[in-house]
Design an enzyme around this catalytic site. Sequence first.
Site, PDB file in Angstrom:
ATOM      1  N   LYS A 186       0.842  -1.202   0.000  1.00  0.00           N
ATOM      2  CA  LYS A 186       0.000   0.000   0.000  1.00  0.00           C
ATOM      3  C   LYS A 186       0.875   1.249   0.000  1.00  0.00           C
ATOM      4  O   LYS A 186       1.595   1.500   0.964  1.00  0.00           O
ATOM      5  CB  LYS A 186      -0.919   0.042   1.228  1.00  0.00           C
ATOM      6  CG  LYS A 186      -1.996   1.149   1.079  1.00  0.00           C
ATOM      7  CD  LYS A 186      -2.594   1.586   2.383  1.00  0.00           C
ATOM      8  CE  LYS A 186      -1.824   2.699   3.042  1.00  0.00           C
ATOM      9  NZ  LYS A 186      -1.949   4.019   2.371  1.00  0.00           N
ATOM     10  N   GLU A 260      10.497   0.663  10.293  1.00  0.00           N
ATOM     11  CA  GLU A 260      11.497   1.723  10.129  1.00  0.00           C
ATOM     12  C   GLU A 260      10.749   3.024  10.344  1.00  0.00           C
ATOM     13  O   GLU A 260       9.929   3.427   9.526  1.00  0.00           O
ATOM     14  CB  GLU A 260      12.122   1.642   8.731  1.00  0.00           C
ATOM     15  CG  GLU A 260      13.418   2.428   8.619  1.00  0.00           C
ATOM     16  CD  GLU A 260      13.177   3.844   8.118  1.00  0.00           C
ATOM     17  OE1 GLU A 260      13.170   4.758   8.975  1.00  0.00           O
ATOM     18  OE2 GLU A 260      13.018   4.034   6.915  1.00  0.00           O
ATOM     19  N   CYS A 294      13.481  10.591   7.304  1.00  0.00           N
ATOM     20  CA  CYS A 294      13.449  10.065   8.680  1.00  0.00           C
ATOM     21  C   CYS A 294      14.823  10.118   9.332  1.00  0.00           C
ATOM     22  O   CYS A 294      14.938  10.257  10.552  1.00  0.00           O
ATOM     23  CB  CYS A 294      12.908   8.644   8.689  1.00  0.00           C
ATOM     24  SG  CYS A 294      13.724   7.546   7.513  1.00  0.00           S
ATOM     25  N   GLU A 391      10.190  15.037  16.070  1.00  0.00           N
ATOM     26  CA  GLU A 391      10.510  14.999  14.647  1.00  0.00           C
ATOM     27  C   GLU A 391       9.629  16.000  13.900  1.00  0.00           C
ATOM     28  O   GLU A 391       8.403  15.897  13.932  1.00  0.00           O
ATOM     29  CB  GLU A 391      10.294  13.589  14.092  1.00  0.00           C
ATOM     30  CG  GLU A 391      10.714  13.462  12.640  1.00  0.00           C
ATOM     31  CD  GLU A 391      10.568  12.051  12.109  1.00  0.00           C
ATOM     32  OE1 GLU A 391      11.427  11.634  11.329  1.00  0.00           O
ATOM     33  OE2 GLU A 391       9.591  11.371  12.472  1.00  0.00           O
TER      34      GLU A 391
END
Length: 479
Positions: A186, A260, A294, A391
């Site tokens: 997906k 991850e 990331c 983040e």
Amino acid sequence: MDEQTFAYAPAPESRSVVSLRASYEPFIDGAFAPAATGEYITTVNPADEEPLAQVAVAGDADIDRAVAAARRAFDTVWGPMSGAERGKYLFRIARIIQERSRELAVLESLDNGKPIKETRDVDLPLVAAHFFYHAGWADKLGHAGLGPDPRPIGVAAQVIPWNFPLLMLAWKIAPALATGNTVVLKPAETTPLSALVFAEICQEADLPPGVVNIVTGAGATGRALVAHPGTDKVAFTGSTEVGREIARAVAGTGKRVGLELGGKGANIVYDDAALDQAVEGIVTGIFFNQGHVCCAGSRLLVQESVADEVLARLRVRIERLRLGDPLDKNTDIGAINSAAQLGRIRELAQAGSDEGAESWSPACALPERGYWFPPTVFTGVSQAHRIAREEIFGPVLSVLTFRTPDEAVAKANNTPYGLSAGVWTEKGSRMLWTAERLRAGVVWSNTFNKFDPASPFGGYKESGYGREGGRHGLEAYLG
């Protein structure tokens, strides 16, 4: 000519190499077929907010069909096939990706907002390299140090993010197929188009039906795929928040899981570093792909004695960055991927100012339409500030200082994340001393954001678990 008045003429890449359909359906069992839901979402160009295409929303019935097709292909065709034969298909896919790389690069920039020079020079070469690399492993798995006869797991459910749509697809699909698994993937809600064109590439390569299935949709589609009892493995790249949700969903099911997740990478600059080189690494670390990375070096830790000099050089360098049309070959910083992500960046940048940090951005005109945020540097940041802990996933750099190597390591490790770090020093002993003590899955030495299919990638703590790439990445798909 006066440097201040020098400007690059526009150098746009043509959109004509991309032929978009008005609407796209899920790719299941080797063919595009209407979704049972009858629902569609619109994917837009983040640079101008213009619609690109309608994309079907896959529901439970569609996922049932996709998983059944993947299981059938695994049991009857792909699983029993020899590694050498599987490798031929992967080599074929890699070559087609290279042949269509210009088209794919333009498509990725249109759908994602990142500069064409990044999709053209970084993303697409790496995508092809991952398929070439894993094609080479397909008939050599017995030599990977994972036992004499490692076996595939079965059907892999894979969910990928919007920041590197085609590259994350390659990270997931290439090792899964090389090891004999089949997949249901997906793509992200805002960037599904390159995955759907990849489905066309699978057809062009005559990949057996059901080996790769692409189901599109938003969060509900991803949750349904992850929770489906017919899959044997879940692989996810994305936010830590969603990663936790996935871990809860698969707990106790016996499924293999690889996550991850987010990061808050530290980029450490010692006083003996080659400062101009370090400045280039700082810029690459945080402004590459608008900071939608990331493993971005979003926390700059610079030794006190050179902090003023580094910041002065950094400001000069940032002022030369060009923000604008992602399809212009001169553009360094493209559009933010979505209105939602732009809102998140604005919220955290405002929090930085509210908490007393000092914000700086170059004079830079933002386009009137689309989602844009200027490159931003915060100084006077403490470890307690939200911008040093959370983040941001945008072009926002938080600067902290340190006096000793011990303090640098302590500050670098003072984060719930553990995905990446960079170290800048001319002393090999200091480099090794620092790298040994950093709790990060990837530590770059006098560089940043360098990737290779043969090198494993992954994190510690809230950055997830498992590795992708290299021999270690094969293990995730072998029983």
